[in-house]
Design an enzyme around this catalytic site. Structure first.
Site, mmCIF file in Angstrom:
data_model
loop_
_atom_site.group_PDB
_atom_site.id
_atom_site.type_symbol
_atom_site.label_atom_id
_atom_site.label_comp_id
_atom_site.label_asym_id
_atom_site.label_seq_id
_atom_site.Cartn_x
_atom_site.Cartn_y
_atom_site.Cartn_z
ATOM 1 N N CYS A 68 1.586 -2.486 4.341
ATOM 2 C CA CYS A 68 1.982 -1.067 3.651
ATOM 3 C C CYS A 68 3.460 -0.519 4.128
ATOM 4 O O CYS A 68 4.100 -0.139 3.466
ATOM 5 C CB CYS A 68 0.761 -0.196 4.082
ATOM 6 N N HIS A 107 -0.945 3.960 8.722
ATOM 7 C CA HIS A 107 -0.775 3.635 7.156
ATOM 8 C C HIS A 107 0.418 4.551 6.952
ATOM 9 O O HIS A 107 0.456 5.622 7.368
ATOM 10 C CB HIS A 107 -2.018 3.896 6.476
ATOM 11 N N ASP A 122 1.170 5.490 -3.658
ATOM 12 C CA ASP A 122 0.893 4.599 -2.284
ATOM 13 C C ASP A 122 0.443 3.282 -3.039
ATOM 14 O O ASP A 122 -0.542 2.781 -3.435
ATOM 15 C CB ASP A 122 -0.612 4.959 -1.666
#
Length: 297
Positions: A68, A107, A122
């Site tokens: 991520c 994250h 995202d």
């Protein structure tokens, strides 16, 4: 770094003159269809660097994926280049085994403001909990997409992100899932606040995940990619293909166990990844072997 080169990497050739929701959605979809969520570098003896030039070279020029912090940071750069009002946020992922959110941000996600409305973009969660388009940041509203129904809820400035899980159909002779969710059950994904973050807030996490043996990303070699029908996932030697039959509230899941040679071929054929260094696949068996409840960063 060149935005046109990025567009070529994600096979995007539409207009981008307007920083609107439609353009954001199209770029987002091309991004997740082209760029895998993967942690293969740490299983190839490679160091993951969290600076934009390194990420750009890896993902755009070498046609790799990333976790991520890499994929969302690249998307952040691209959206800034296109004139979007975008900022980085930090999330704390939910750990099903512990029935709790992890302490501390682990994250990265993006908030994009368009005409006064806030959206969460995202592109870096991967697997079956990856959204296929940006979500409006609104509390308590179901937001259906092909992968499932997503929802935000807000409580005293903390936002919670979750998904309604669907049934899974696993044809023989595929290996059964260890945990098949009940219809309508809720999967908590992560929580976050709207405090703006900088990429340097994630440098310690980026290092920690690479040097600490007791985390999932060290115990599993992972590569997942969204497709126009569902997703591909390679965890260790297990290749999974999931097709979303959302009109029937059902996901079709097929597992295949690969040899070492087939792992390399599958990475090339399904994920368009050719590694420079030798991959050592890993999938610690004490952890869930499937992708359905796999925590990703």
């Amino acid at each position: 770094m060149d935005i046109q080169e990025y567009f070529a990497r994600i096979s995007y050739n539409e207009s981008h003159k307007d920083a609107d929701l439609q353009t954001l959605t199209l770029i987002f979809q091309h991004h997740i269809w082209a760029i895998p969520f993967e942690n293969l570098s740490m299983h190839c003896g490679e160091t993951i660097k969290l600076d934009l030039q390194s990420i750009y070279n890896k993902i755009v020029r070498k046609k790799r994926g990333g976790w991520c912090m890499e994929t969302n940071y690249l998307l952040f750069w691209a959206l800034q280049e296109l004139g979007y009002d975008v900022c980085i946020l930090g999330g704390e992922s939910y750990e099903p085994a512990e029935k709790a959110y992890k302490a501390g941000i682990n994250h990265i996600l993006l908030k994009v403001v368009i005409k006064g409305n806030s959206y969460i973009a995202d592109a870096g969660f991967g697997g079956p909990y990856q959204t296929w388009q940006p979500l409006m940041l609104i509390s308590g509203k179901d937001q259906p997409q092909i992968p499932g129904i997503f929802r935000f809820t807000e409580d005293n400035g903390t936002w919670y992100f979750e998904k309604v899980k669907r049934k899974h159909y696993i044809p023989e002779p595929s290996v059964p899932l260890t945990d098949t969710p009940e219809l309508g059950s809720i999967r908590k994904i992560y929580m976050f606040t709207l405090e703006p973050r900088d990429i340097n807030d994630f440098q310690e996490l980026n290092t920690y995940l690479q040097v600490t043996p007791d985390n999932l990303l060290q115990k599993k070699s992972i590569c997942t990619l969204q497709t126009t029908e569902g997703l591909y996932a390679l965890v260790g030697w297990t290749f999974t293909e999931m097709k979303y039959k959302y009109t029937e509230d059902l996901d079709l899941v097929q597992f295949t166990t690969l040899t070492d040679e087939e792992v390399e071929k599958t990475l090339k054929d399904k994920f368009n990844i050719v590694l420079e260094n030798k991959l050592v696949p890993i999938n610690v068996r004490s952890l869930p072997p499937n992708i359905v409840d796999m925590i990703q960063f």
